[in-house]
Design an enzyme around this catalytic site. Structure first.
Site, PDB file in Angstrom:
ATOM      1  N   HIS A  47      30.548 -74.325  21.021  1.00 53.27           N
ATOM      2  CA  HIS A  47      29.764 -73.396  21.851  1.00 53.27           C
ATOM      3  C   HIS A  47      30.030 -71.912  21.590  1.00 53.27           C
ATOM      4  CE1 HIS A  47      33.552 -73.646  24.058  1.00 53.27           C
ATOM      5  NE2 HIS A  47      33.251 -72.475  24.584  1.00 53.27           N
TER       6      HIS A  47
HETATM    7  N1  UDP Z   1      35.510 -80.017  28.807  1.00 57.62           N
HETATM    8  C1  UDP Z   1      34.922 -80.848  29.721  1.00 57.62           C
HETATM    9  N2  UDP Z   1      33.683 -81.324  29.440  1.00 57.62           N
HETATM   10  C2  UDP Z   1      33.007 -81.022  28.278  1.00 57.62           C
HETATM   11  C3  UDP Z   1      33.653 -80.184  27.349  1.00 57.62           C
HETATM   12  C4  UDP Z   1      34.898 -79.683  27.645  1.00 57.62           C
HETATM   13  O1  UDP Z   1      35.493 -81.153  30.752  1.00 57.62           O
HETATM   14  O2  UDP Z   1      31.870 -81.480  28.100  1.00 57.62           O
HETATM   15  C5  UDP Z   1      36.839 -79.460  29.167  1.00 57.62           C
HETATM   16  C6  UDP Z   1      37.941 -79.754  28.177  1.00 57.62           C
HETATM   17  O3  UDP Z   1      39.074 -80.134  28.920  1.00 57.62           O
HETATM   18  C7  UDP Z   1      38.172 -78.438  27.494  1.00 57.62           C
HETATM   19  C8  UDP Z   1      37.843 -77.465  28.578  1.00 57.62           C
HETATM   20  O4  UDP Z   1      36.750 -78.057  29.256  1.00 57.62           O
HETATM   21  O5  UDP Z   1      39.487 -78.223  27.092  1.00 57.62           O
HETATM   22  C9  UDP Z   1      37.623 -76.083  28.047  1.00 57.62           C
HETATM   23  O6  UDP Z   1      36.321 -75.760  27.979  1.00 57.62           O
HETATM   24  P1  UDP Z   1      35.623 -74.793  26.958  1.00 57.62           P
HETATM   25  O7  UDP Z   1      35.606 -75.424  25.631  1.00 57.62           O
HETATM   26  O8  UDP Z   1      34.342 -74.459  27.612  1.00 57.62           O
HETATM   27  O9  UDP Z   1      36.497 -73.449  26.939  1.00 57.62           O
HETATM   28  P2  UDP Z   1      37.570 -72.841  25.953  1.00 57.62           P
HETATM   29  O10 UDP Z   1      38.709 -73.770  25.903  1.00 57.62           O
HETATM   30  O11 UDP Z   1      36.933 -72.648  24.625  1.00 57.62           O
HETATM   31  O12 UDP Z   1      37.948 -71.544  26.577  1.00 57.62           O
END
Ligand code: UDP
Length: 367
Positions: free
Chosen positions: A214
């Site tokens: 994303h």
């Molecule tokens: N996650 C979730 N559902 C999804 C995708 C991700 O629950 O469909 C969780 C997963 O635990 C991941 C967390 O959301 O580590 C972090 O989300 P995201 O990738 O949006 O943020 P980033 O870690 O890049 O800041």
């Protein structure tokens, strides 16, 4: 003692879930949701599944440019902080909600605690920090104005040391690791039904690859995203891809146009299903900071589609390998096998939440 916590995005709900539980046994917490993530499956579902207390305020601010979103948050958060007069403001990670809350609190002379302080991205092959992505801008600025910097790893502490922020910094471990361990058992009991982007309910197959993608740099351009999506066609098992709302239209269009058959596009899944998928995937493909660490916690190999290193701790023994968004390179990296040393755990002992709360109360008592 009154702590005002500001959250707004999915990864912050997960961290707040474990920290708020401990925090509320010691101090009064006012929980503010900026509204940055607002779809049911990006927000409310996390509050329900992880039993997070209902926010005291929901500011309903989402969308627009970075400046528009941050500016609206600044105004709304100032009103809340002036009214609530907290002893400290608690923020997590690197989103626009984090930066807005930190800026408002700093100007009101309210001490700020930043959890996940000291994370820095460096360009591959250099030791230069990059300010080319919004998350890096948010976390770097937040660290500068925070009074209590809580680091998830020793390497993050090292980054804070280099910026002369050591005297305000403490290593506590990663609350994402706490959450990963705390919810693993519950995650095993999930039914794991997925909702496709066309609205069909399907069962998670026994064997699968798990992908999330994303970041702006991977999803703002058809040809870049297509390179990543095409990887699925060459894999032995289905590539399951919960699609971030920001990326839904483009992903669906590309899958239909290029008739990609081994890719299952589904709505974002809840944390418990995601935790289950992390633990049971063949391999993980991602550009998410959270998922890179979770793959590491689970001992499942991860290919990170970025040209930035944010969690170098995970990049040992081929456990997390960087790839550019080029189909052939991704496939080549997916063919490499990892080695797992189960003793090596740079993200703490699974009790970061207690340590975070201890540091907050110690800071306030000393003050
Ligand atoms: N996650 C979730 N559902 C999804 C995708 C991700 O629950 O469909 C969780 C997963 O635990 C991941 C967390 O959301 O580590 C972090 O989300 P995201 O990738 O949006 O943020 P980033 O870690 O890049 O800041």
């Amino acid at each position: 003692m009154k702590i005002l916590t500001v959250v707004g995005a999915r990864p912050q709900f997960i961290k707040a879930a474990v920290v708020s539980k401990v925090l509320r046994t010691r101090v009064q917490e006012i929980l503010v949701h900026t509204g940055q993530h607002f779809d049911y499956n990006m927000s409310e579902q996390f509050f329900e599944e992880l039993d997070i207390p209902k926010p005291d305020y929901n500011l309903g601010i989402a969308g627009g440019t970075h400046a528009q979103m941050t500016a609206r948050m600044l105004v709304a958060l100032e009103e809340v902080m002036v009214k609530e007069k907290p002893n400290m403001v608690l923020v997590y990670g690197d989103t626009n909600s984090t930066l807005a809350a930190a800026l408002v609190a700093a100007k009101l002379l309210i001490p700020i605690c930043h959890v996940e302080a000291g994370t820095r991205s460096v360009e591959v092959g250099t030791n230069r920090y990059t300010l080319t992505n919004p998350e890096e801008v948010n976390r770097t600025c937040t660290d500068q104005v925070s009074s209590l910097l809580l680091a998830s790893t020793q390497l993050n502490m090292e980054n804070l040391r280099k910026e002369n922020l050591e005297s305000r910094s403490v290593y506590v471990g990663d609350p994402m690791y706490d959450a990963f361990l705390n919810y693993r058992e519950k995650a095993e009991m999930q039914k794991n039904t997925l909702k496709t982007l066309q609205g069909k309910i399907v069962k998670l197959p026994e064997k699968f690859f798990y992908m999330t993608c994303h970041r702006e740099e991977n999803t703002n351009d058809d040809s870049v995203l297509l390179n990543i999506l095409k990887v699925g066609e060459q894999l032995d098992e289905l590539l399951v891809y919960p699609v971030h709302p920001r990326n839904k239209e483009r992903s669906l269009r590309l899958v239909e146009k290029y008739n990609l058959k081994n890719l299952l596009l589904v709505e974002p899944v809840g944390y418990l299903t995601s935790n289950y998928m992390v633990n049971h995937a063949e391999k993980i493909i991602t550009d998410s900071g959270g998922l890179q660490r979770e793959a590491f916690f689970a001992g499942v190999q991860c290919i990170t589609v970025l040209d930035l290193v944010s969690w170098p701790e995970t990049m040992v023994d081929n456990r997390n390998i960087l790839s550019r968004p080029i189909t052939a390179e991704l496939l080549e990296k997916l063919n490499i096998e990892q080695e797992v040393d189960s003793e090596y755990m740079p993200f703490g002992d699974g009790h970061a939440a207690e340590k975070i709360v201890n540091e907050i109360t110690r800071f306030l008592e000393e003050k």
